[in-house]
Design a protein around this motif. Structure first.
Motif, PDB file in Angstrom:
ATOM      1  N   GLY B 465       0.642  -1.279   0.143  1.00  0.00           N
ATOM      2  CA  GLY B 465      -0.106  -0.018   0.295  1.00  0.00           C
ATOM      3  C   GLY B 465       1.009   1.395   0.023  1.00  0.00           C
ATOM      4  O   GLY B 465       0.245   2.415   0.157  1.00  0.00           O
ATOM      5  N   VAL B 466       2.224   1.240  -0.137  1.00  0.00           N
ATOM      6  CA  VAL B 466       3.005   2.368   0.042  1.00  0.00           C
ATOM      7  C   VAL B 466       3.554   2.579  -1.606  1.00  0.00           C
ATOM      8  O   VAL B 466       3.947   1.792  -2.255  1.00  0.00           O
ATOM      9  N   ALA B 467       3.015   3.848  -2.171  1.00  0.00           N
ATOM     10  CA  ALA B 467       3.460   4.239  -3.512  1.00  0.00           C
ATOM     11  C   ALA B 467       4.958   4.719  -3.374  1.00  0.00           C
ATOM     12  O   ALA B 467       5.294   5.442  -2.840  1.00  0.00           O
ATOM     13  N   ILE B 468       5.381   4.300  -4.413  1.00  0.00           N
ATOM     14  CA  ILE B 468       6.801   4.745  -4.624  1.00  0.00           C
ATOM     15  C   ILE B 468       7.047   5.129  -6.158  1.00  0.00           C
ATOM     16  O   ILE B 468       6.781   4.286  -6.935  1.00  0.00           O
ATOM     17  N   GLY B 469       7.510   6.455  -6.189  1.00  0.00           N
ATOM     18  CA  GLY B 469       7.831   6.821  -7.836  1.00  0.00           C
ATOM     19  C   GLY B 469       9.470   6.635  -8.173  1.00  0.00           C
ATOM     20  O   GLY B 469       9.941   6.550  -7.000  1.00  0.00           O
ATOM     21  N   PHE B 470       9.677   7.099  -9.244  1.00  0.00           N
ATOM     22  CA  PHE B 470      11.139   6.948  -9.322  1.00  0.00           C
ATOM     23  C   PHE B 470      11.870   7.987  -8.577  1.00  0.00           C
ATOM     24  O   PHE B 470      12.974   7.810  -7.974  1.00  0.00           O
ATOM     25  N   TRP B 471      11.446   8.852  -8.278  1.00  0.00           N
ATOM     26  CA  TRP B 471      12.089  10.026  -7.705  1.00  0.00           C
ATOM     27  C   TRP B 471      11.712  10.224  -6.387  1.00  0.00           C
ATOM     28  O   TRP B 471      12.144  11.207  -5.567  1.00  0.00           O
ATOM     29  N   SER B 472      10.974   9.232  -5.913  1.00  0.00           N
ATOM     30  CA  SER B 472      10.633   9.169  -4.490  1.00  0.00           C
ATOM     31  C   SER B 472      11.866   9.037  -3.586  1.00  0.00           C
ATOM     32  O   SER B 472      12.588   7.847  -3.744  1.00  0.00           O
ATOM     33  N   LEU B 473      12.115   9.914  -2.262  1.00  0.00           N
ATOM     34  CA  LEU B 473      13.231   9.701  -1.506  1.00  0.00           C
ATOM     35  C   LEU B 473      12.638   9.159  -0.390  1.00  0.00           C
ATOM     36  O   LEU B 473      11.586   8.934  -0.151  1.00  0.00           O
ATOM     37  N   ALA B 474      13.506   8.208   0.186  1.00  0.00           N
ATOM     38  CA  ALA B 474      13.010   7.525   1.355  1.00  0.00           C
ATOM     39  C   ALA B 474      12.710   8.636   2.595  1.00  0.00           C
ATOM     40  O   ALA B 474      13.254   9.774   2.547  1.00  0.00           O
ATOM     41  N   PRO B 475      11.553   8.483   3.324  1.00  0.00           N
ATOM     42  CA  PRO B 475      11.434   9.241   4.416  1.00  0.00           C
ATOM     43  C   PRO B 475      12.433   9.966   5.165  1.00  0.00           C
ATOM     44  O   PRO B 475      13.333   8.957   5.486  1.00  0.00           O
ATOM     45  N   PRO B 476      12.062  11.134   5.601  1.00  0.00           N
ATOM     46  CA  PRO B 476      13.360  11.586   6.448  1.00  0.00           C
ATOM     47  C   PRO B 476      13.220  10.703   7.945  1.00  0.00           C
ATOM     48  O   PRO B 476      12.363  10.202   8.142  1.00  0.00           O
ATOM     49  N   VAL B 477      14.549  10.773   8.310  1.00  0.00           N
ATOM     50  CA  VAL B 477      14.843  10.009   9.508  1.00  0.00           C
ATOM     51  C   VAL B 477      15.651  10.967  10.627  1.00  0.00           C
ATOM     52  O   VAL B 477      16.227  11.534  10.144  1.00  0.00           O
ATOM     53  N   ASN B 478      15.478  10.244  11.781  1.00  0.00           N
ATOM     54  CA  ASN B 478      16.438  11.090  12.679  1.00  0.00           C
ATOM     55  C   ASN B 478      17.830  10.149  12.813  1.00  0.00           C
ATOM     56  O   ASN B 478      17.735   9.066  13.090  1.00  0.00           O
ATOM     57  N   PRO B 479      18.867  10.860  12.603  1.00  0.00           N
ATOM     58  CA  PRO B 479      19.953  10.150  12.286  1.00  0.00           C
ATOM     59  C   PRO B 479      20.381   9.249  13.175  1.00  0.00           C
ATOM     60  O   PRO B 479      20.940   8.025  13.267  1.00  0.00           O
ATOM     61  N   TYR B 480      20.110   9.772  14.667  1.00  0.00           N
ATOM     62  CA  TYR B 480      20.504   9.006  15.754  1.00  0.00           C
ATOM     63  C   TYR B 480      19.728   7.571  16.008  1.00  0.00           C
ATOM     64  O   TYR B 480      20.466   6.851  16.244  1.00  0.00           O
ATOM     65  N   GLU B 481      18.359   7.936  15.559  1.00  0.00           N
ATOM     66  CA  GLU B 481      17.393   6.829  15.730  1.00  0.00           C
ATOM     67  C   GLU B 481      17.999   5.919  14.829  1.00  0.00           C
ATOM     68  O   GLU B 481      17.935   4.458  14.967  1.00  0.00           O
ATOM     69  N   PHE B 482      18.223   6.263  13.632  1.00  0.00           N
ATOM     70  CA  PHE B 482      18.456   5.301  12.496  1.00  0.00           C
ATOM     71  C   PHE B 482      19.874   4.637  12.572  1.00  0.00           C
ATOM     72  O   PHE B 482      19.654   3.324  12.340  1.00  0.00           O
ATOM     73  N   ILE B 483      20.823   5.185  13.589  1.00  0.00           N
ATOM     74  CA  ILE B 483      21.926   4.173  13.662  1.00  0.00           C
ATOM     75  C   ILE B 483      21.803   3.325  15.016  1.00  0.00           C
ATOM     76  O   ILE B 483      22.762   3.232  15.626  1.00  0.00           O
ATOM     77  N   GLY B 484      20.677   3.617  15.575  1.00  0.00           N
ATOM     78  CA  GLY B 484      20.455   2.864  17.011  1.00  0.00           C
ATOM     79  C   GLY B 484      20.578   3.728  18.121  1.00  0.00           C
ATOM     80  O   GLY B 484      20.624   3.090  19.235  1.00  0.00           O
ATOM     81  N   LEU B 485      20.799   4.852  17.910  1.00  0.00           N
ATOM     82  CA  LEU B 485      21.078   5.772  19.266  1.00  0.00           C
ATOM     83  C   LEU B 485      19.890   6.407  19.719  1.00  0.00           C
ATOM     84  O   LEU B 485      18.916   6.683  19.023  1.00  0.00           O
ATOM     85  N   GLU B 486      20.244   6.862  21.004  1.00  0.00           N
ATOM     86  CA  GLU B 486      19.029   7.636  21.670  1.00  0.00           C
ATOM     87  C   GLU B 486      18.966   9.194  21.036  1.00  0.00           C
ATOM     88  O   GLU B 486      19.813   9.651  20.744  1.00  0.00           O
ATOM     89  N   PRO B 487      17.795   9.233  20.338  1.00  0.00           N
ATOM     90  CA  PRO B 487      17.752  10.743  19.762  1.00  0.00           C
ATOM     91  C   PRO B 487      18.012  11.915  20.559  1.00  0.00           C
ATOM     92  O   PRO B 487      17.358  12.011  21.460  1.00  0.00           O
ATOM     93  N   ARG B 488      18.944  12.632  20.472  1.00  0.00           N
ATOM     94  CA  ARG B 488      19.477  13.589  21.115  1.00  0.00           C
ATOM     95  C   ARG B 488      18.688  15.079  20.767  1.00  0.00           C
ATOM     96  O   ARG B 488      18.599  16.107  21.550  1.00  0.00           O
ATOM     97  N   HIS B 489      18.853  15.285  19.214  1.00  0.00           N
ATOM     98  CA  HIS B 489      17.998  16.357  18.758  1.00  0.00           C
ATOM     99  C   HIS B 489      17.023  16.000  18.002  1.00  0.00           C
ATOM    100  O   HIS B 489      17.182  14.909  17.212  1.00  0.00           O
ATOM    101  N   GLU B 490      16.153  17.063  17.755  1.00  0.00           N
ATOM    102  CA  GLU B 490      14.754  16.698  16.936  1.00  0.00           C
ATOM    103  C   GLU B 490      15.272  17.039  15.607  1.00  0.00           C
ATOM    104  O   GLU B 490      14.818  18.059  14.950  1.00  0.00           O
TER     105      GLU B 490
END
Lengths: 227, 529
Positions: B465-490
């Motif tokens: 159910g998730v639509a992806i186009g050629f130019w669709s970027l992956a949604p933004p992430v919190n870099p801390y969270e993405f690499i498994g750390l506790e998010p320090r900044h929003e």
């Protein structure tokens, strides 16, 4: 006086802390626009002398002044700037960069000298060396004679004060040899460029008003091969 | 002619090695794009699934995760059922009483009181108004064992409840017995549901009785089911014996990207009427205040003890149409989806139910996110780690490629130096080459990755159910969270955009060694003659 050399020495370190002397030139000078042939037996230090004049090699001692600027007191970066702006160099083996066309090889010299290109002069130089129709050919598509003519055009691109030519006709056939020599002489005369041409060939040397034998100006007349 | 052009020409000069080097980088970046896309799709899908429309699941005592997997994703197997009387605690008096009237207990009392009325009439003659009032009062008192005449204990706290009965399969897909509210009421609160074909099933229709079904998009596609077809669920296991009863498909859902796509929804009444689905009456004691009172072992089929199961009778449309719903004592539900009247009562209701011994409550959204953290995130981190390692290997291949070329290019560099290029200039040329290979390979990888995304977009959309186009970027992430750390900044960043500085840093990192080699090259020595 365009070029002045005083008490120039050059030696290379050898194993055991000894030093191998190559050059010991008490005095050498070249006037503006003067053309000179430098002859000498193989390995007597002709190329080393050209490299020192071009600032590509540092002397062990003495003074080398170009246009009143003592190259031995300059940093390497300063020598690079002087070389780019005031010296043209023609190699025996042409040394064109294979990735670039004839025109781009000529422009390359301008890039490093001033960062500002003059394509019109580059084309004019190629026309002068008879290669206007080969401007967009890469070196591998050019004959040996054509490659050397491009190398000459490249050396002249920045309107240097001094052209250093290291046996530029050694690898070309006689017809191209004359053409290249004519070209160098004519351009140097027209643009008042001083010329030092290293050669083995006496017929080439005879075209010069001034001929210097390195063994005569170098005190180390019987030094071993240096380059 | 600037440094970049000189570097580009040099790269082009060594076309094949450059292409191969850039391609190795491209593969690394393709994998990164794939990983961040998967991360994006999975996260989006989890978020979509988190828009459930209900905020509690009530099920038998057991594991939270199992109840969630079973009720939300139709995965895993249900451990146990909850009793129907307990399920009725979520209804108001009117609905409860109506359902309880379908019980053996109620019917037994009714019969007993009719007999009493008759006896009374015989004894004292025609029943007068006073006598009738007395009898009705007495009857009302006697019906107390049926636990009628009151609201369910949780009725005031819920906006709606939807039962789920599970255990059967249609091929590899789950068959879910439920009520029409699944598609009539739930979509008003959760994700909308659109019918590709047909309509929602009804509790009873003259044509199909209690045996109507709606199938999800994936089921319809893979099993080639359309409206008007019959589906025969298999009992207990995809390989189990097929029930003789068929449900008539009356609706096919459009793809929703939710587990609903992979399920068959049948009318709960029909589901309960199938063989082996009725709770044995011998076990249906008075668990929840309703007196079974039924003639134990009356009739029955299969394991059955079910006196009314459809398969106890000859399979014919007329027989199915004549069936009546299963009595209360023989009913169970696997789970109940509950939406509370407001979020604040959820915790209290959860405590009350969990403290009892009949059922438990889980909050599905919390469990979904736990599941995300527990299973999906570590896998994604592992994939990310692998792709980072692949990129590093690609970076090393750039280093090797440029460094190996240095020996043949030493002369070329010396010529540039002789033409006036400074040491710094040749160093910058080499670094630029590294950047071109790295960024060029990165761009190639990005295009390949997005090309693959685009190629697979229809399948991804259909399945998730998730639509992806050629130019669709992956949604933004919190870099801390993405690499498994506790998010320090929003802070939120697009992971694919991070590739650009990452590749530049990598290019400089791997280019610095050959660049220094070029910087230190002895011009005169390299020139020779």
């Amino acid at each position: 006086m365009l070029l002045e050399i005083e008490e120039l020495t050059k030696h290379y370190p050898e194993p055991g802390g000894r030093r191998l002397p190559i050059l010991d030139v008490p005095r050498f000078a070249l006037n503006e626009g003067e053309r000179m042939a430098l002859i000498g037996r193989s390995g007597c230090g002709k190329t080393t002398l050209l490299h020192i004049i071009a600032g590509l090699r540092s002397p062990s001692g003495g003074r080398v002044a170009l246009d009143g600027i003592d190259l031995t007191r300059l940093s390497e970066q300063g020598r690079d700037r002087i070389r780019a702006a005031k010296i043209g160099y023609v190699f025996q083996t042409f040394n064109l960069l294979p990735a670039f066309t004839a025109l781009e090889n000529v422009l390359l010299g301008m890039t490093f000298a001033r960062g500002r290109l003059n394509p019109r002069r580059a084309r004019a130089l190629l026309e002068r060396v008879g290669l206007s129709d080969r401007a967009h050919h890469k070196p591998r598509a050019l004959s040996v004679g054509e490659q050397q003519r491009v190398a000459v055009a490249r050396a002249l691109a920045n309107q240097p004060r001094l052209l250093l030519a290291d046996e530029p006709t050694a690898n070309v056939d006689p017809a191209n040899q004359d053409r290249i020599l004519d070209l160098i002489h004519e351009t140097c005369a027209e643009e008042s460029i001083a010329l030092i041409m290293v050669t083995h060939a006496m017929d080439v040397a005879r075209r010069f008003e001034r001929i210097e034998r390195l063994e005569e100006i170098n005190r180390i007349a019987k030094g071993p091969a240096a380059s | 002619m600037n440094i970049w052009k000189i570097a580009w020409r040099s790269v082009r000069q060594r076309r094949l090695p450059s292409l191969l080097t850039a391609f190795s980088m491209a593969l690394g970046v393709t994998l990164v794009v794939a990983v961040v896309t998967i991360h994006g799709v999975v996260t989006a899908q989890f978020r979509n699934n988190a828009t459930l429309g209900y905020n509690m699941i009530v099920g038998a005592k057991g594991g939270n995760l199992q109840l969630t997997l079973n009720s939300v994703y139709y995965l895993s197997k249900p451990v146990e059922n909850i009793s129907y009387p307990f399920y009725l605690e979520f209804f108001d008096q009117e609905t409860r009483d109506e359902r309880i009237r379908e019980s053996y207990a109620y019917q037994a009392h009714e019969a007993a009181w009719r007999a009493a009325e008759l006896a009374s009439a015989c004894a004292i003659g025609p029943i007068g108004p006073w006598h009738r009032a007395s009898l009705d009062a007495l009857k009302g008192h006697a019906l107390r064992p049926c636990d009628m005449g009151r609201d369910g204990r949780f009725a005031n706290y819920v906006a709606f409840v939807i039962p789920l009965c599970m255990g059967d399969y249609f091929g590899p897909f789950r068959v879910v017995g439920t009520t029409p509210d699944m598609f009539d009421v739930l979509p008003e609160y959760g994700r909308p549901v659109v019918f590709e074909e047909g309509r929602n099933f009804r509790e009873w229709t003259p044509e199909n009785g209690y045996f109507e079904a709606v199938v999800g998009a994936t089921v319809a596609r893979e099993r080639k089911v359309r409206v008007g077809d019959d589906v025969n669920p298999a009992h207990g296991d995809p390989e189990g014996h097929s029930h003789e009863n068929a449900f008539r498909v009356v609706g096919v859902l459009k793809p929703t990207g939710t587990p609903n796509d992979r399920a068959v929804f049948v009318n709960m009444e029909g589901f309960l009427l199938m063989a082996d689905h009725a709770k044995p009456v011998a076990d249906a004691g008075d668990e929840d205040g309703t007196d079974a009172g039924a003639p134990s072992g009356s009739g029955g089929s299969g394991a059955g003890t079910d006196s009314r199961s459809a398969e106890a009778r000859p399979e014919s449309p007329d027989a199915r149409l004549a069936l009546r719903p299963l009595p209360l004592e023989q009913r169970e539900v696997t789970a109940v989806l509950v939406r509370t009247v407001n979020p604040f009562v959820a915790a209290g209701l959860q405590n009350v139910i969990n403290e009892g011994d009949k059922a438990m409550v889980v909050q599905p959204i919390a469990e979904i996110y736990n599941l995300l953290d527990l299973i999906v995130t570590p896998v994604q981190r592992l994939l990310l780690l692998l792709t980072v390692m692949i990129i590093c290997v690609s970076g090393v291949s750039i280093l090797v490629s440029i460094y190996n070329s240095m020996s043949e290019r030493r002369h070329e560099i010396a010529v540039m130096r002789a033409l006036g290029a400074s040491r710094v200039t040749v160093m910058l040329i080499i670094l630029s080459e590294s950047c071109i290979l790295s960024l060029g390979g990165g761009a190639m990888g990005w295009l390949i990755g997005h090309g693959l995304n685009w190629t697979a977009s229809s399948v991804i959309e259909e399945r998730t159910g998730v639509a992806i186009g050629f130019w669709s970027l992956a949604p933004p992430v919190n870099p801390y969270e993405f690499i498994g750390l506790e998010p320090r900044h929003e802070i939120l960043v697009w992971p694919e955009l991070l590739l650009i500085p990452l590749l530049v840093v990598l290019a400089i990192g791997v280019g610095i060694l050959p660049a220094v080699a070029a910087y230190r090259a002895d011009v005169a020595e390299s020139l020779g003659k």
